[in-house]
Structures are given as structure tokens and as C-alpha cells.
Design a protein around this motif. Sequence first.
Motif, PDB file in Angstrom:
ATOM      1  N   PRO A 253     -15.292  50.600   1.352  1.00 23.51           N
ATOM      2  CA  PRO A 253     -14.236  49.701   1.854  1.00 23.51           C
ATOM      3  C   PRO A 253     -13.289  50.342   2.874  1.00 23.51           C
ATOM      4  O   PRO A 253     -12.929  49.700   3.861  1.00 23.51           O
ATOM      5  CB  PRO A 253     -13.485  49.312   0.579  1.00 23.51           C
ATOM      6  CG  PRO A 253     -14.521  49.363  -0.491  1.00 23.51           C
ATOM      7  CD  PRO A 253     -15.454  50.481  -0.105  1.00 23.51           C
TER       8      PRO A 253
ATOM      9  N   ASP B 241     -20.902  43.071  -5.562  1.00 23.93           N
ATOM     10  CA  ASP B 241     -21.714  44.243  -5.920  1.00 23.93           C
ATOM     11  C   ASP B 241     -20.829  45.403  -6.404  1.00 23.93           C
ATOM     12  O   ASP B 241     -20.878  45.793  -7.555  1.00 23.93           O
ATOM     13  CB  ASP B 241     -22.654  44.675  -4.780  1.00 23.93           C
ATOM     14  CG  ASP B 241     -21.963  44.768  -3.427  1.00 23.93           C
ATOM     15  OD1 ASP B 241     -20.732  44.611  -3.349  1.00 23.93           O
ATOM     16  OD2 ASP B 241     -22.672  45.007  -2.428  1.00 23.93           O
ATOM     17  N   ASP B 242     -19.951  45.908  -5.513  1.00 22.03           N
ATOM     18  CA  ASP B 242     -19.126  47.043  -5.960  1.00 22.03           C
ATOM     19  C   ASP B 242     -17.799  46.605  -6.582  1.00 22.03           C
ATOM     20  O   ASP B 242     -17.066  47.434  -7.133  1.00 22.03           O
ATOM     21  CB  ASP B 242     -18.909  48.049  -4.830  1.00 22.03           C
ATOM     22  CG  ASP B 242     -18.165  47.447  -3.649  1.00 22.03           C
ATOM     23  OD1 ASP B 242     -17.520  46.397  -3.819  1.00 22.03           O
ATOM     24  OD2 ASP B 242     -18.214  48.030  -2.554  1.00 22.03           O
ATOM     25  N   ASP B 243     -17.474  45.310  -6.494  1.00 23.94           N
ATOM     26  CA  ASP B 243     -16.252  44.774  -7.127  1.00 23.94           C
ATOM     27  C   ASP B 243     -14.989  45.567  -6.790  1.00 23.94           C
ATOM     28  O   ASP B 243     -14.107  45.728  -7.634  1.00 23.94           O
ATOM     29  CB  ASP B 243     -16.411  44.735  -8.664  1.00 23.94           C
ATOM     30  CG  ASP B 243     -17.343  43.621  -9.131  1.00 23.94           C
ATOM     31  OD1 ASP B 243     -17.403  42.585  -8.433  1.00 23.94           O
ATOM     32  OD2 ASP B 243     -17.991  43.778 -10.171  1.00 23.94           O
ATOM     33  N   SER B 244     -14.897  46.055  -5.556  1.00 26.78           N
ATOM     34  CA  SER B 244     -13.773  46.937  -5.222  1.00 26.78           C
ATOM     35  C   SER B 244     -12.452  46.202  -5.045  1.00 26.78           C
ATOM     36  O   SER B 244     -11.412  46.668  -5.477  1.00 26.78           O
ATOM     37  CB  SER B 244     -14.081  47.726  -3.956  1.00 26.78           C
ATOM     38  OG  SER B 244     -15.054  48.702  -4.210  1.00 26.78           O
ATOM     39  N   ASN B 245     -12.488  45.047  -4.365  1.00 26.66           N
ATOM     40  CA  ASN B 245     -11.255  44.309  -4.097  1.00 26.66           C
ATOM     41  C   ASN B 245     -10.269  45.184  -3.312  1.00 26.66           C
ATOM     42  O   ASN B 245      -9.154  45.425  -3.760  1.00 26.66           O
ATOM     43  CB  ASN B 245     -10.641  43.831  -5.428  1.00 26.66           C
ATOM     44  CG  ASN B 245      -9.559  42.783  -5.229  1.00 26.66           C
ATOM     45  OD1 ASN B 245      -8.913  42.738  -4.172  1.00 26.66           O
ATOM     46  ND2 ASN B 245      -9.349  41.938  -6.212  1.00 26.66           N
ATOM     47  N   GLN B 246     -10.704  45.669  -2.161  1.00 28.77           N
ATOM     48  CA  GLN B 246      -9.865  46.584  -1.373  1.00 28.77           C
ATOM     49  C   GLN B 246      -9.817  46.281   0.115  1.00 28.77           C
ATOM     50  O   GLN B 246      -8.791  46.527   0.761  1.00 28.77           O
ATOM     51  CB  GLN B 246     -10.400  48.026  -1.522  1.00 28.77           C
ATOM     52  CG  GLN B 246     -10.402  48.568  -2.933  1.00 28.77           C
ATOM     53  CD  GLN B 246     -11.067  49.928  -3.029  1.00 28.77           C
ATOM     54  OE1 GLN B 246     -11.449  50.523  -2.036  1.00 28.77           O
ATOM     55  NE2 GLN B 246     -11.212  50.424  -4.248  1.00 28.77           N
TER      56      GLN B 246
ATOM     57  N   GLN C  88     -13.199  40.118  -2.921  1.00 31.31           N
ATOM     58  CA  GLN C  88     -14.017  41.251  -3.328  1.00 31.31           C
ATOM     59  C   GLN C  88     -15.476  40.907  -3.142  1.00 31.31           C
ATOM     60  O   GLN C  88     -15.835  39.744  -3.023  1.00 31.31           O
ATOM     61  CB  GLN C  88     -13.735  41.671  -4.767  1.00 31.31           C
ATOM     62  CG  GLN C  88     -14.290  40.768  -5.848  1.00 31.31           C
ATOM     63  CD  GLN C  88     -13.739  41.154  -7.222  1.00 31.31           C
ATOM     64  OE1 GLN C  88     -12.546  41.088  -7.476  1.00 31.31           O
ATOM     65  NE2 GLN C  88     -14.620  41.566  -8.121  1.00 31.31           N
TER      66      GLN C  88
END
Lengths: 249, 309
Positions: A94, A121-126, A118
Motif C-alpha cells: 500500500p 486480499d491483504d485487508d490492509s485498509n491503508q 480496503q
Amino acid sequence: MKLLVPVKRVIDYNVKPRVKADGSGVDLANVKMSMNPFDEIAVEEAIRLKEKGVATEIVVVSIGPAKAQETLRTALAMGADRAILVQTDDAVEPLAVAKILAKIAAEEQPGLVVLGKQAIDDDSNQTGQMLAALLGWAQGTFASKVEVSGDSVDVTREVDGGLETVKLKLPAIVTTDLRLNEPRYASLPNIMKAKSKPLATKSPADYGVDTTPRLTTLSVREPSKREAGVKVGSVDELIDRLRTTGVIG
Amino acid sequence: MKSLVLVEHENGDLKDATLSAVTAAAKLGEVHLLVVGDSVSGVAEAAAKIAGVGKVHVAEDAAYAHQLAENVAPVIAQLMGHHDAFVAPATTTGKNVAPRVAALLDVMQISDVIDVVDADTFVRPIYAGNAIATVKSSDAKKVLTVRGTAFEKAARDGGSGTIEAVSGSGDAGLSSFVGAEIAASERPELTSAKIIVSGGRALGSGEAFHQVIDPLADKLGAAVGASRAAVDAGYAPNDYQVGQTGKIVAPELYVAVGISGAIQHLAGMKDSKLIVAINKDEDAPIFQVADIGLVGDLFKLVPELTEKL
């Protein structure tokens, strides 16, 4: 006003991800891939802003492998005007995505960047928040309503306790939540038309961004399984069991 | 290693999410706190009492009243000159501000941490909890959001932190707060409730949802939750939603009523200590994770349960 909509190609949300036996990651070979559902909502919102006459042009961008072209074509078929593919086979985190997007935003000068809150897949939410920081712009995250008026946008956000509305100075970043809208399906004629819409291919190096990952994945494993318990035959039996466990008096 | 933990507070109350974040940060070493807000001296005093905390930095300004990321992130970034890690609860407030801080520091954030292995290595769920990744960060400073359900809450007393005022740059002039629709409820908050009663699409209507779920929740002193299907159908408001895209909960007792158990719902509640499922479909996936299952008509069973408790 121009809109910039970043989209990501991810595992289709209907597919159950399988962890690779060697624990190196999730198996994506021969798995159906689609546009990240939150990004689909972002594309839809951009199209609605254009239909309302608020926006004049929608530029979609994806950072990923050559196949991310398909994702961009989907966005073009939905109604975006042109696309930029920043092609790379490396996994881009991200922070690096935000850096590339910041360079693209500097070139394109959008009034609003709309993107998913987000990726599934990586669910980062950034990415959206990072992009806002790099550009020094305002951010309206987890949006369930977006209203542009003059040089500002009111964003209603889904927060833990309910909803919150903030007013942001334009240009700004909006990240989408589930209830913002229901994305349309692209019609066959529009899918055909999308094939001739402009799609530029670039590389991270074109933007001078170093995409070397800061995080190393040491292992990926299956979550611990929960064993199924017992089925009881009546409410009385249920209450007995609950009393035995001590959670109710 | 010295961490800075963002204190989550609302209307003068320090929220439980902070306590779990303190526990996570304590695994890294020394724990300092940051309270940002308007007239938050009471919160700062409560924060200083949390077991194990050192300094409590307090930044007060009208511009910080609603935790606007544009105004709050620079305060945190400035304090990070003297800290090695920034830790925020993975709440909507933490998720909003932490990545903004990370970008200001040129750090790749690690989101939704569920375990701290060492100063550089963290465990986090990916793919909606269908996989668990262990990642190692090469950044000099760390920025983390931590999942409250994965860490014990630090004790609210026993600490003797020192309170220190910090001055920030105030209003960045980018954003302002317009208003909020925060559901007022006598019930406990979902993310910190000991017992949760959740309803699904099988309730059939908003009216039925309240008629069936609310009395049971009241009897148990429970918070009320809902599946995404129930929320999308309009039976329950959005802030009730339990699941990957809603709230992640892990109460002592989770009662799932008329919830089939879609992956996205299970991701939000499968760490509950005891799960009870009531559903008419005996093959519903919810029974694969439930400790106690009761198959039958919820419109009969739930009122009976409410009455007999």
C-alpha cells in the motif's frame, strides 16, 4: 472536475482462498480473479458523479500484472473514460501504491480520488489514507454518502457508533464502504465499446517509485479451526448447558 | 523499545479498545499514551491510571475534538520522533488515522495485528481471516493497528503515568466535522459486550428483528448484533453489523439467531468463547462453529428461551 479511481485485481469474492501447502501464501493459480468489490463501488460512485454533471472525466488506474488490464477494461465498460496500467509482476505494498498514485494525481490533477476502503486480499485498509497524507489532502474514509458542492465535499462515514459526516476541502480522497451504492453491470455494447477506450501502460520506474517491500511474509497458515459442538433438542436443554458453562446465572 | 498508543475515547470516557492496544504495545517494551481531543483532562487522568503506562501525552485543541485525521496525524508524527512504534486500536478511528501517520513517517503499516512475535514480527489475518500471515517489518519505526479481541485488556488501575501537555499544529484547514448520527442505546457496546445476541435474515423484517432479538438481549444484558444480510435487508442499522466488513467481536457468549453463517460473518465472531446457534436449517454453516446448536423455528424458540431464562 476529473476523478481518479484506483482499482485492484484480486481473488473473486466468491472464491474461498486456499493456503498453499508450503505455507508461502495463498494459492492464486487458476483461481477466478475480479475487481476488488470496494473498488467496484468506487467506480460506480465516480460514474454517478459524472452522470450528475459533477465530474467530467473518469480516469481509472491499476497497479499490477498485465492481466490487471482486464480489471481496467471492466471499469471502462462500466463507464470510466480512460485507463492507466502501472505494470509490474511484483507485489506492491500500500505505501508504494500510494506513492505511485500520488505521482499520477500530480500529473492528472483530479478533484477527487475515489477508491475502495480496503482490498479483500491483504485487508490492509491503508492506501487511501496514505495517499491523502502524501498529497496533503483531506480524507473521507469508509464513505456511505458523497455529496460534492462547490469547492468541498460532504462525506458521510460509517464509524463504529453509527454515521459521521465531515466536510472536506477539494481536492480530496474518498474511500468507499459497502453501502455507498450498488455497482452496475456492464452491458454487452459497453463491453465492446470499452475495448477501444484509451489504456496507457506505464511502469513504477516511470514514476520514480521504489516498490521494494518493507514487509517480508515469513509464513501463511490456515486459521485454527473451531470444532462443531453439540446439538440440543430443546430450549430447556440449551438453558441447562448454558448454566453448566457458567456464562449465565 | 518505546511505543506510543493512541487512546480511544468518547464523551470523556476512555474506551476498552485502548486497553487491548496497551497490552499489545507492552509486548514491545515501554508504553506511552497519547490523548488527543478537546477538554480531555479527565481522559488523560484515566489513561495515567492504566497499569504499566509511562508518560501520557495530551494534545488539547478544539480542532482535535472529532479526531479528524488531517489534524491528529501531524501530532502523532511529531511525537514519533521520540518513539519506536505507534500502536492504534483497529477501530474506525484508528484505521482512519494510522495509515496517514505511517505515510508521513514513510513506514509500511501492519494492520489488524493479532499477535506480537517480537519487535519486528507480527501476526495478522488476511483474506477475511481465511489465512493468517506472519510478517516481518524492515522499517526502523513501526506503525500498527491491533485487533482488540486478540489481546487481553490492561487493568484500568494500578498505573501512575505522568501527564505531559504537547502542542500540535491544530487545524490543518482541510476538513471539518458536520455532524453524527450515533445510535444511543442503553445496551452495552458491541465490541466490549460480554454477551451478544445477533439476528440474521431469517428474522424477515425489521419489526420481527426487534420483537424477537431485543427481549432476549435485554434479559441477558447483551448487546445486539446483526449479520450483513440482515443489515443489507434493512432489518437492523449498519452499526449492528458483525463480520469481516463490520465489527470483530469475541464475547463470552455469542447467540446467533437465524444466521446461516456466511464466511464473512464467521470472520467477525468465531473467536467468541461460547457460540450458540438457533436456526431452522440443520445444515447451516453456523452449526459448524457453534458449541451449542438448536434446530428449529426461531419465532417459537427464542421467545421461549427469553421467557425461561
